[in-house]
Design an enzyme around this catalytic site. Structure first.
Site, PDB file in Angstrom:
ATOM      1  NE  ARG A 101      -3.209  -1.015   2.663  1.00 46.34           N
ATOM      2  CZ  ARG A 101      -4.451  -1.424   2.024  1.00 46.34           C
ATOM      3  NH1 ARG A 101      -5.274  -0.730   1.302  1.00 46.34           N
ATOM      4  NH2 ARG A 101      -4.575  -2.767   2.043  1.00 46.34           N
ATOM      5  CB  THR A 102       3.618   2.673   2.450  1.00 45.76           C
ATOM      6  OG1 THR A 102       2.366   2.286   3.495  1.00 45.76           O
ATOM      7  CG2 THR A 102       4.335   3.532   2.657  1.00 45.76           C
ATOM      8  NE  ARG A 112       6.528  -0.660   6.026  1.00 40.24           N
ATOM      9  CZ  ARG A 112       5.333  -0.200   6.466  1.00 40.24           C
ATOM     10  NH1 ARG A 112       4.978   1.116   6.042  1.00 40.24           N
ATOM     11  NH2 ARG A 112       4.385  -0.886   6.909  1.00 40.24           N
ATOM     12  CG  HIS A 115       3.915   5.114   8.316  1.00 42.43           C
ATOM     13  ND1 HIS A 115       4.581   5.539   7.145  1.00 42.43           N
ATOM     14  CD2 HIS A 115       2.993   4.186   7.585  1.00 42.43           C
ATOM     15  CE1 HIS A 115       4.119   5.297   5.983  1.00 42.43           C
ATOM     16  NE2 HIS A 115       2.871   4.319   6.574  1.00 42.43           N
ATOM     17  CE  LYS A 120      23.649 -11.240  -3.966  1.00 49.11           C
ATOM     18  NZ  LYS A 120      23.925 -10.348  -4.941  1.00 49.11           N
TER      19      LYS A 120
END
Ligand SMILES: [Zn+2]
Lengths: 156, 322
Positions: free
Chosen positions: B71-72, B121, B149, B100
């Site tokens: 969504r974001t 994020r 957020h 890795k």
């Protein structure tokens, strides 16, 4: 200083020039050495611990030759040794006395209690803002913004 | 004459505000002042009226999603694309060199070379703040664990202002998990700059934490606490719904007992204020029943669309274009 304390003091020999850090809680002696980087210096260092102290039951003491600390440097030990006092010595004579003060920012000394904080997962120096000193010390992590208080404070 | 001087001072402040925000990362809702939020909201309004502008032509934005959040991510990528910008990045750690074992520092220092701004994020709290220390380009935090957020908060403010015509002096109900809900904390703090009256509706176990209440008390604002949603509804202009998760309860029986007390239904909306709107950060599970969707109070899907305009405003402001 009463007589008895004076005698224990003498168990650690006098220095000609340098700094005496006295009244360190015994169990914090080695942590103080580490925080001040004294485990990594060429200066002569004398220390004693579990010495009798009238005021605190027992104490540790460190004598560092030919070194004088800036306040900013010495205040780093305030979290682990708030009772510590400093005596500066020149030619075997006391020239200055200092106490330690908790600084506004705590860098590198405390671990963030939040297991999900980035500083606990990657090689990052911890950084805290002191948001409360009394009645209980509270530190806010600069990164995760969570508050670490006295009962969950772990030293690095 | 005086009007002229006042206008001039206003103009100088306005230009300073633009200058201060240029190249500055947005990591936490506390990084911006109330005036700065309002400027972003005003710019977002311009974009809503005219979304297709080629302002990001020639710009490259990195979109680094160390954990998936469709969504974001889509909202940011839609905002960038509509403004003509190019996107580089990844949508989960599995498709990047992080798998890795690359450190966050190395990832950021590398990506730094390829872009003008980084949207990130990350599942760990504090990761975005750390990235902003390491990077030369500004960072927009699109969520760091349970911490912050800020773009969600901006789009919530935008939605409130748009539906009520103002942000000041509103009655706002926060419903559900007020203890762990990150969006609730940010919005409650941001609203404390607007003389808000708070109506806090939650089970006893999930009350708003005192660290957040501190902001409300500091400004001497009024708050009411309820365990019953129906009691709060007649008083409010905005209902901000959140999901209550089973795993938040120490006692599963307690969850079973309260879970239906915080579900908003069409029936509950019968005797509410005319201007009431229902907001939700989405995704919803069952806390808003589907029969609410076609009521005039339902606003949550438009709220998500507003996120695109707010992100357009933020990107162009930080890049110094708008
Ligand atoms: Zn932390």
């Amino acid at each position: 200083m009463d007589k008895k304390e004076k005698r224990t003091e003498l168990k650690v020999s006098a220095i000609e020039n340098g700094t005496v850090i006295d009244h360190i809680p015994s169990h914090m002696l080695f942590r103080v050495i580490k925080i001040l980087g004294l485990d990594n210096t060429d200066n002569m260092i004398l220390f004693g611990t579990n010495l009798e102290s009238k005021k605190y039951g027992n104490k540790g003491i460190i004598k560092v030759s030919n070194k004088y600390f800036e306040s900013e440097e010495i205040n780093k030990i305030a979290l682990v040794a708030p009772t510590a006092s400093l005596i500066e010595i020149k030619d075997f004579k006391v020239t200055n006395k200092k106490n330690v003060k908790i600084p506004g920012d705590i860098i590198k000394i405390v671990k963030c209690f939040n297991p999900n904080c980035i500083t606990n997962h990657q090689n990052i120096t911890t950084k805290f803002k002191v948001i409360q000193q009394k009645p209980e010390l509270k530190l806010r992590c600069y990164y995760c913004e969570k508050t670490t208080a006295k009962d969950n404070m772990v030293f690095l | 004459m005086l009007v002229g001087v006042v206008f001039f001072v206003f103009l100088i402040n306005f230009i300073n505000a633009i200058d201060r925000m240029k190249n500055r990362s947005l990591i936490s809702i506390n990084d911006y002042t109330t005036e700065e939020y309002l400027r972003i909201l005003d710019t977002a309004e311009d974009f809503e009226a005219n979304p297709r502008q080629s302002l990001l032509n020639g710009y490259v934005i990195a979109s680094l999603f160390f954990e998936p959040s469709t969504r974001t991510r889509l909202s940011f990528e839609s905002a960038i694309s509509q403004l003509g910008g190019k996107i580089v990045g990844f949508s989960s750690s599995a498709s990047s060199s992080v798998q890795k074992g690359e450190s966050l520092k190395d990832t950021i220092l590398t990506v730094n070379n390829y872009c003008d701004l980084i949207v990130m994020r990350h599942p760990l709290e504090g990761s975005a703040r750390y990235a902003s220390e390491v990077a030369d380009v500004p960072i927009i935090n699109a969520g760091d664990g349970s911490n912050q957020h800020p773009t969600q908060c901006l789009l919530d403010l935008y939605s409130i202002r748009k539906t009520q015509g103002k942000l000041d002096n509103l009655n706002v109900a926060f419903v559900g998990d007020l203890k762990y809900g990150r969006t609730v904390h940010s919005l409650a703090i941001a609203l404390s700059g607007f003389n808000t009256t708070y109506h806090l509706v939650s089970p006893v176990e999930l009350k708003l934490p005192s660290a957040v209440k501190h902001y409300i008390k500091e400004k001497d604002l009024t708050y009411h606490q309820y365990t019953d949603l129906e009691e709060a509804l007649p008083h409010v202009d905005i209902v901000y719904m959140t999901r209550i998760q089973r795993e938040r309860f120490s006692d599963p029986m307690e969850y079973e007992r309260v879970k239906n007390s915080y579900v908003l239904t069409r029936n509950l909306l019968k005797d509410v204020k005319q201007n009431l709107k229902v907001l939700h950060p989405l995704p919803r599970v069952n806390e808003i029943s589907e029969d609410v969707d076609d009521t005039p109070q339902a606003y949550y899907f438009t709220q998500a669309l507003n996120g695109v305009y707010v992100r357009m405003a933020l990107l162009t402001t930080i890049l110094g274009i708008k």
